[in-house]
Design an enzyme around this catalytic site. Structure first.
Site, PDB file in Angstrom:
ATOM      1  N   ASN A  46      17.413 -14.731   5.515  1.00 55.15           N
ATOM      2  CA  ASN A  46      16.546 -14.503   6.525  1.00 55.15           C
ATOM      3  C   ASN A  46      15.224 -15.295   6.498  1.00 55.15           C
ATOM      4  OD1 ASN A  46      15.784 -12.813   4.181  1.00 55.15           O
ATOM      5  ND2 ASN A  46      15.055 -11.159   5.435  1.00 55.15           N
ATOM      6  N   ILE A  47      14.471 -15.630   7.704  1.00 50.86           N
ATOM      7  CA  ILE A  47      13.645 -16.501   7.768  1.00 50.86           C
ATOM      8  C   ILE A  47      12.689 -15.615   8.974  1.00 50.86           C
ATOM      9  CG2 ILE A  47      12.501 -18.917   8.785  1.00 50.86           C
ATOM     10  CD1 ILE A  47      15.203 -19.852   7.841  1.00 50.86           C
ATOM     11  N   GLU A  48      11.516 -15.248   8.603  1.00 54.21           N
ATOM     12  CA  GLU A  48      10.644 -14.334   9.305  1.00 54.21           C
ATOM     13  C   GLU A  48       9.687 -15.251   9.834  1.00 54.21           C
ATOM     14  OE1 GLU A  48       9.667 -10.978   6.908  1.00 54.21           O
ATOM     15  OE2 GLU A  48      11.654 -10.122   7.151  1.00 54.21           O
ATOM     16  N   CYS A  57      18.051 -13.570  10.921  1.00 54.66           N
ATOM     17  CA  CYS A  57      18.952 -12.699   9.963  1.00 54.66           C
ATOM     18  C   CYS A  57      19.523 -13.981   9.091  1.00 54.66           C
ATOM     19  CB  CYS A  57      19.750 -11.902  10.626  1.00 54.66           C
ATOM     20  SG  CYS A  57      18.878 -10.349  11.192  1.00 54.66           S
ATOM     21  N   GLU A  59      22.699 -13.770   7.958  1.00 47.80           N
ATOM     22  CA  GLU A  59      23.755 -14.210   8.549  1.00 47.80           C
ATOM     23  C   GLU A  59      24.076 -15.283   9.524  1.00 47.80           C
ATOM     24  OE1 GLU A  59      22.550 -11.325   8.013  1.00 47.80           O
ATOM     25  OE2 GLU A  59      23.924  -9.469   7.955  1.00 47.80           O
ATOM     26  N   CYS A  95      23.497  -6.481  10.711  1.00 48.83           N
ATOM     27  CA  CYS A  95      23.012  -5.895  11.951  1.00 48.83           C
ATOM     28  C   CYS A  95      24.031  -6.060  13.062  1.00 48.83           C
ATOM     29  CB  CYS A  95      21.571  -6.365  12.199  1.00 48.83           C
ATOM     30  SG  CYS A  95      21.610  -7.957  13.132  1.00 48.83           S
ATOM     31  N   CYS A  98      24.189  -9.787  14.500  1.00 46.15           N
ATOM     32  CA  CYS A  98      24.617 -10.801  13.281  1.00 46.15           C
ATOM     33  C   CYS A  98      26.175 -10.465  13.267  1.00 46.15           C
ATOM     34  CB  CYS A  98      24.304 -10.629  12.025  1.00 46.15           C
ATOM     35  SG  CYS A  98      22.566 -11.267  11.653  1.00 46.15           S
TER      36      CYS A  98
HETATM   37  N1  THU Z   1      18.069  -8.919   8.021  1.00 45.14           N
HETATM   38  C1  THU Z   1      19.023  -9.521   7.658  1.00 45.14           C
HETATM   39  O1  THU Z   1      19.083 -10.734   7.244  1.00 45.14           O
HETATM   40  N2  THU Z   1      20.343  -9.348   8.048  1.00 45.14           N
HETATM   41  C2  THU Z   1      20.653  -8.229   8.695  1.00 45.14           C
HETATM   42  O2  THU Z   1      21.942  -8.235   8.891  1.00 45.14           O
HETATM   43  C3  THU Z   1      20.062  -7.123   8.642  1.00 45.14           C
HETATM   44  C4  THU Z   1      18.398  -7.511   8.622  1.00 45.14           C
HETATM   45  C5  THU Z   1      16.755  -9.178   8.039  1.00 45.14           C
HETATM   46  C6  THU Z   1      15.873  -9.105   9.044  1.00 45.14           C
HETATM   47  C7  THU Z   1      14.450  -9.135   8.556  1.00 45.14           C
HETATM   48  O3  THU Z   1      13.907 -10.377   7.909  1.00 45.14           O
HETATM   49  C8  THU Z   1      14.714  -8.245   7.351  1.00 45.14           C
HETATM   50  O4  THU Z   1      16.098  -7.996   6.893  1.00 45.14           O
HETATM   51  C9  THU Z   1      14.223  -6.526   7.514  1.00 45.14           C
HETATM   52  O5  THU Z   1      15.057  -6.363   8.569  1.00 45.14           O
END
Ligand code: THU
Length: 142
Positions: A46-48, A57, A59, A95, A98
């Site tokens: 994940n890259i915010e 996310c 995936e 999620c 994804c």
């Molecule tokens: N996140 C994912 O990378 N994949 C998911 O299926 C659920 C959420 C990440 C997004 C965010 O950076 C962190 O988890 C918290 O929500």
């Protein structure tokens, strides 16, 4: 891109990917590893973003990497790792967005990938079709 022949290796690849997570806002590092029929593994994390809603996310990043390399099918298994899940020790599950993104690549190749949801103390195995029944996909536009 790496090679993984078994589920332990796939999970290890997802964990390794999570170590590269850029998640300073949530502090919730997620890793994803996609295994293809030829044994290739493509990972994502994940890259915010300072604009919180723009987070990518793990995936989705993995699918984007795979498709950018030209992959259009052969998706057999996906491992997703997170630091915790519901109640603290349940495995993370992908999620909704994804699930839909994974479905695009899966449907293109006519596969229903196994999804390994990996928590601190448990691996839950399911299928994409279980997580996303009656999916809207490429065939829906025909
Ligand atoms: N996140 C994912 O990378 N994949 C998911 O299926 C659920 C959420 C990440 C997004 C965010 O950076 C962190 O988890 C918290 O929500």
């Amino acid at each position: 891109m790496t090679d993984a022949t078994n589920d332990e290796d796939l999970i290890a690849a997802a964990r390794q990917a999570a170590s590269q997570s850029y998640s300073p806002y949530s502090r919730f590092p997620v890793g994803a590893a996609l295994r293809f029929a030829d044994g290739t593994v493509v990972t994502g994390t994940n890259i915010e973003n300072a604009s919180y809603g723009l987070a990518l996310c793990a995936e989705t990043v993995a699918v984007a990497k795979a498709m950018a390399e030209g992959r259009r099918g052969g998706l057999e298994a996906v491992a997703v790792t997170g630091p915790r899940g519901k109640g603290g020790d349940q495995p993370i599950t992908p999620c909704g967005r994804c699930r839909q993104v994974l479905n695009e690549l899966a449907q293109l190749g006519g596969t229903d990938p196994e999804i390994l949801c990996v928590g601190p103390g448990e691996v839950r195995r399911t299928r994409l079709s279980t997580l996303l029944p009656d999916a809207f996909g490429p065939a829906s536009l025909d």
